[in-house]
Design a protein around this motif. Structure first.
Motif, short mmCIF file in Angstrom:
data_model
loop_
_atom_site.label_atom_id
_atom_site.label_comp_id
_atom_site.label_asym_id
_atom_site.label_seq_id
_atom_site.Cartn_x
_atom_site.Cartn_y
_atom_site.Cartn_z
N MET A 149 64.39 34.10 23.83
CA MET A 149 64.60 33.78 22.43
C MET A 149 65.47 32.55 22.27
N THR A 150 66.47 32.37 23.10
CA THR A 150 67.37 31.23 23.01
C THR A 150 66.64 29.93 23.34
N VAL A 151 65.73 29.99 24.29
CA VAL A 151 64.98 28.80 24.68
C VAL A 151 64.09 28.35 23.52
N VAL A 152 63.51 29.30 22.81
CA VAL A 152 62.66 28.98 21.67
C VAL A 152 63.50 28.35 20.55
N VAL B 231 66.29 26.65 20.84
CA VAL B 231 66.67 25.29 21.26
C VAL B 231 65.49 24.34 21.10
N ALA B 232 64.29 24.81 21.48
CA ALA B 232 63.09 23.96 21.35
C ALA B 232 62.81 23.64 19.88
N VAL B 233 62.94 24.63 19.00
CA VAL B 233 62.72 24.39 17.57
C VAL B 233 63.78 23.44 17.03
N LEU B 234 65.02 23.61 17.43
CA LEU B 234 66.09 22.72 16.98
C LEU B 234 65.83 21.28 17.43
N LEU B 235 65.42 21.09 18.65
CA LEU B 235 65.11 19.75 19.14
C LEU B 235 63.92 19.14 18.41
N LEU B 236 62.93 19.98 18.10
CA LEU B 236 61.77 19.50 17.35
C LEU B 236 62.16 19.07 15.93
N VAL B 237 63.01 19.84 15.28
CA VAL B 237 63.48 19.49 13.93
C VAL B 237 64.28 18.19 13.97
N ILE B 238 65.12 18.03 14.98
CA ILE B 238 65.89 16.79 15.13
C ILE B 238 64.96 15.61 15.34
#
Length: 69
Positions: free
Chosen positions: A1-4, A6-13
């Motif tokens: 869940m944490t990896v997902v 982080v991936a969503v946060l990086l995508l939004v950035i």
């Protein structure tokens, strides 16, 4: 869940960075297209100063010696 997360946060950035970059490019295009040295439309420069009539309807004209009457 944490990896997902982080991936969503990086995508939004990344989407935010791309959006800001595109907005800056549009702004720069507007700046280069606008001519700051042009006169504003509807505002012309008068060739000579026009005298306004006084309260009694006569123009205030200077005397020959430079004093106003």
């Amino acid at each position: 869940m944490t990896v997902v997360a982080v991936a969503v946060l990086l995508l939004v950035i990344a989407v935010g960075v791309a959006l800001i970059h595109r907005l800056n490019a549009q702004h720069n295009e507007r700046i280069t297209a606008f001519r700051y040295s042009d006169a504003l439309p509807g505002i012309g420069r008068r060739t000579r100063r026009q005298r306004r009539p006084g309260a009694d309807g006569t123009a205030d004209t200077p005397r020959h010696d430079g004093e106003r009457g």
